[in-house]
Design a protein around this motif. Structure first.
Motif, PDB file in Angstrom:
ATOM      1  N   LEU A   1       6.658  -2.716   6.951  1.00 46.16           N
ATOM      2  CA  LEU A   1       5.917  -1.766   6.876  1.00 46.16           C
ATOM      3  C   LEU A   1       7.598  -1.511   6.540  1.00 46.16           C
ATOM      4  O   LEU A   1       9.146  -1.789   6.160  1.00 46.16           O
ATOM      5  N   LEU A   2       8.269  -0.212   5.327  1.00 48.77           N
ATOM      6  CA  LEU A   2       8.810   0.296   4.715  1.00 48.77           C
ATOM      7  C   LEU A   2       8.882   1.638   3.918  1.00 48.77           C
ATOM      8  O   LEU A   2       7.676   2.187   3.579  1.00 48.77           O
ATOM      9  N   TRP A   3      10.380   2.662   4.252  1.00 48.10           N
ATOM     10  CA  TRP A   3      10.835   3.644   4.247  1.00 48.10           C
ATOM     11  C   TRP A   3      10.008   4.315   2.904  1.00 48.10           C
ATOM     12  O   TRP A   3      10.847   3.212   2.154  1.00 48.10           O
ATOM     13  N   GLY A   4       9.582   5.264   2.305  1.00 47.14           N
ATOM     14  CA  GLY A   4      10.045   5.822   1.105  1.00 47.14           C
ATOM     15  C   GLY A   4      10.311   6.863   0.727  1.00 47.14           C
ATOM     16  O   GLY A   4       9.394   7.784   1.715  1.00 47.14           O
ATOM     17  N   SER A   5      10.329   7.719  -0.157  1.00 46.68           N
ATOM     18  CA  SER A   5      10.841   9.336  -0.288  1.00 46.68           C
ATOM     19  C   SER A   5       9.693   9.540  -0.787  1.00 46.68           C
ATOM     20  O   SER A   5       9.628  10.598  -1.121  1.00 46.68           O
TER      21      SER A   5
ATOM     22  N   ILE B   1       0.775  -1.291  -0.195  1.00 46.26           N
ATOM     23  CA  ILE B   1       0.297  -0.056   0.131  1.00 46.26           C
ATOM     24  C   ILE B   1       1.004   1.129  -0.096  1.00 46.26           C
ATOM     25  O   ILE B   1       1.377   1.683   0.571  1.00 46.26           O
ATOM     26  N   ASP B   2       1.111   2.156  -0.888  1.00 47.61           N
ATOM     27  CA  ASP B   2       1.739   3.131  -1.674  1.00 47.61           C
ATOM     28  C   ASP B   2       1.153   3.760  -0.429  1.00 47.61           C
ATOM     29  O   ASP B   2      -0.376   4.475  -0.066  1.00 47.61           O
ATOM     30  N   HIS B   3       1.966   5.278   0.110  1.00 51.90           N
ATOM     31  CA  HIS B   3       1.905   6.318   0.761  1.00 51.90           C
ATOM     32  C   HIS B   3       0.794   5.963   1.636  1.00 51.90           C
ATOM     33  O   HIS B   3      -0.129   7.072   2.186  1.00 51.90           O
ATOM     34  N   LEU B   4       1.149   5.611   2.529  1.00 48.19           N
ATOM     35  CA  LEU B   4       0.254   5.261   4.201  1.00 48.19           C
ATOM     36  C   LEU B   4      -1.484   5.334   4.015  1.00 48.19           C
ATOM     37  O   LEU B   4      -2.194   5.508   4.686  1.00 48.19           O
ATOM     38  N   GLY B   5      -1.391   4.275   2.189  1.00 45.14           N
ATOM     39  CA  GLY B   5      -3.393   4.760   1.270  1.00 45.14           C
ATOM     40  C   GLY B   5      -3.676   5.945   1.934  1.00 45.14           C
ATOM     41  O   GLY B   5      -4.646   6.106   1.820  1.00 45.14           O
ATOM     42  N   PHE B   6      -3.257   6.652   1.090  1.00 46.67           N
ATOM     43  CA  PHE B   6      -3.120   8.367   1.718  1.00 46.67           C
ATOM     44  C   PHE B   6      -4.031   8.503   2.710  1.00 46.67           C
ATOM     45  O   PHE B   6      -5.403   9.410   2.837  1.00 46.67           O
ATOM     46  N   CYS B   7      -3.491   8.270   3.847  1.00 49.47           N
ATOM     47  CA  CYS B   7      -4.970   8.400   5.112  1.00 49.47           C
ATOM     48  C   CYS B   7      -4.133   9.091   5.917  1.00 49.47           C
ATOM     49  O   CYS B   7      -2.711   9.218   6.104  1.00 49.47           O
ATOM     50  N   LYS B   8      -5.016  10.272   5.845  1.00 53.30           N
ATOM     51  CA  LYS B   8      -4.807  11.243   6.854  1.00 53.30           C
ATOM     52  C   LYS B   8      -5.080  11.445   8.572  1.00 53.30           C
ATOM     53  O   LYS B   8      -5.346  10.790   9.003  1.00 53.30           O
TER      54      LYS B   8
ATOM     55  N   LEU C   1       5.605   3.919   4.166  1.00 54.43           N
ATOM     56  CA  LEU C   1       5.639   4.926   4.576  1.00 54.43           C
ATOM     57  C   LEU C   1       5.994   6.191   4.384  1.00 54.43           C
ATOM     58  O   LEU C   1       7.732   5.968   3.929  1.00 54.43           O
ATOM     59  N   SER C   2       6.015   6.792   3.647  1.00 53.98           N
ATOM     60  CA  SER C   2       6.060   7.949   2.241  1.00 53.98           C
ATOM     61  C   SER C   2       5.230   8.751   1.916  1.00 53.98           C
ATOM     62  O   SER C   2       3.913   8.916   2.154  1.00 53.98           O
ATOM     63  N   ALA C   3       5.947   9.965   1.757  1.00 56.03           N
ATOM     64  CA  ALA C   3       5.507  10.854   0.889  1.00 56.03           C
ATOM     65  C   ALA C   3       4.831  11.838   2.070  1.00 56.03           C
ATOM     66  O   ALA C   3       2.973  11.793   2.095  1.00 56.03           O
TER      67      ALA C   3
ATOM     68  N   GLN D   1      16.070  -0.249  11.122  1.00 53.15           N
ATOM     69  CA  GLN D   1      16.710  -0.981  10.151  1.00 53.15           C
ATOM     70  C   GLN D   1      15.421  -1.658   9.605  1.00 53.15           C
ATOM     71  O   GLN D   1      16.551  -1.646   8.220  1.00 53.15           O
ATOM     72  N   TRP D   2      14.495  -2.010  10.042  1.00 54.25           N
ATOM     73  CA  TRP D   2      13.523  -2.599   9.124  1.00 54.25           C
ATOM     74  C   TRP D   2      12.491  -1.432   8.163  1.00 54.25           C
ATOM     75  O   TRP D   2      13.053  -2.016   7.108  1.00 54.25           O
ATOM     76  N   ILE D   3      12.554  -1.307   8.799  1.00 57.73           N
ATOM     77  CA  ILE D   3      11.817   0.253   8.365  1.00 57.73           C
ATOM     78  C   ILE D   3      12.540   0.830   6.915  1.00 57.73           C
ATOM     79  O   ILE D   3      11.890   1.349   5.955  1.00 57.73           O
ATOM     80  N   MET D   4      13.548   1.400   7.624  1.00 59.21           N
ATOM     81  CA  MET D   4      14.554   1.661   6.670  1.00 59.21           C
ATOM     82  C   MET D   4      15.425   1.530   5.404  1.00 59.21           C
ATOM     83  O   MET D   4      16.481   1.990   4.571  1.00 59.21           O
ATOM     84  N   GLY D   5      15.250  -0.246   4.911  1.00 60.31           N
ATOM     85  CA  GLY D   5      16.013  -1.150   4.396  1.00 60.31           C
ATOM     86  C   GLY D   5      15.708  -2.570   4.380  1.00 60.31           C
ATOM     87  O   GLY D   5      15.519  -2.924   3.623  1.00 60.31           O
TER      88      GLY D   5
END
Length: 230
Positions: free
Chosen positions: A175-179, A109-116, A143-145, A212-216
């Motif tokens: 979970l994984l981070w994205g920019s 699911i990209d960008h937290l599902g666009f959930c605010k 976890l991105s954008a 460590q897991w989330i960031m890579g």
């Protein structure tokens, strides 16, 4: 759109540096399925994006073509990323149906599902639906954008309580981070985007192992053998 020649060339020129994500072609017929199989088997793509707004008018991602694409992704061992630009609630039924029918297909699911951060019943419902996807073990969340979902400027502190909840619900290994590069450049910048979770770390109780897991590490596991660690 569906011309992947530029990206394919980049992947060919930089083996071990990039993992390719192609775009699903949901047009009527079987062309999209055969295109997907060719991109994966011949050009090495490891993920496919489902953009629900590219489906034919009045059709859902659970139509015959959508199911065939989703099933083929599982057969090929690649990840399906859902980009729900207009909000998760519009597409949660489709996502859940596909996950339930095809548990072999891994989902991102990209960008937290666009959930605010929820301020009303609809936003709370969307957030609860995102957390509810944790019941499907093949679902991961990016976890991105953060600038797209936060109502604040960097470091997006209104999202920090949500980080705490989603880590507790999914666990850091899903979970994984994205920019959201390059769009993030005109917002907080790439470097600051990468710092958000580090700044939130002690406030919300993220451990070094979680980070460590989330960031890579999660990404390295999802695309095992595709990246060369530096």
């Amino acid at each position: 759109m569906f011309d992947h020649s530029y990206l394919s060339r980049v992947l060919q020129m930089n083996p071990g540096k990039f993992v390719g994500c192609c775009l699903a072609n949901p047009s009527d017929g079987v062309e999209g399925v055969s295109e997907l199989e060719g991109l994966v088997t011949k050009e090495g793509y490891q993920a496919v994006r489902f953009n629900p707004y590219l489906w034919p008018s009045n059709q859902k991602m659970t139509n015959a073509v959508g199911k065939a694409l989703f099933a083929k992704a599982g057969e090929l061992g690649i990840l399906v990323g859902f980009m729900c630009f207009k909000g998760l609630l519009q597409h949660i039924e489709d996502i859940e149906q596909l996950c339930g029918e095809f548990p072999r297909t891994r989902v991102l699911i990209d960008h937290l599902g666009f959930c605010k951060p929820p301020l009303n019943d609809s936003e709370m419902r969307a957030w609860e639906c995102l957390l509810g996807l944790s019941k499907y073990p093949q679902v991961y969340v990016k976890l991105s954008a953060f600038f797209r979902t936060s109502r604040e400027q960097f470091p997006y502190e209104d999202l920090w309580p949500l980080f705490r909840t989603i880590i507790a619900t999914f666990g850091p290994k899903r979970l994984l981070w994205g920019s959201d590069f390059p769009f993030v450049v005109d917002e907080c910048g790439y470097t600051n985007a990468r710092r958000v979770l580090e700044l939130a770390k002690y406030d919300i109780g993220i451990t070094d192992e979680d980070m460590q897991w989330i960031m890579g590490e999660t990404a390295m596991q999802l695309f095992k053998g595709r990246w060369v660690p530096v």
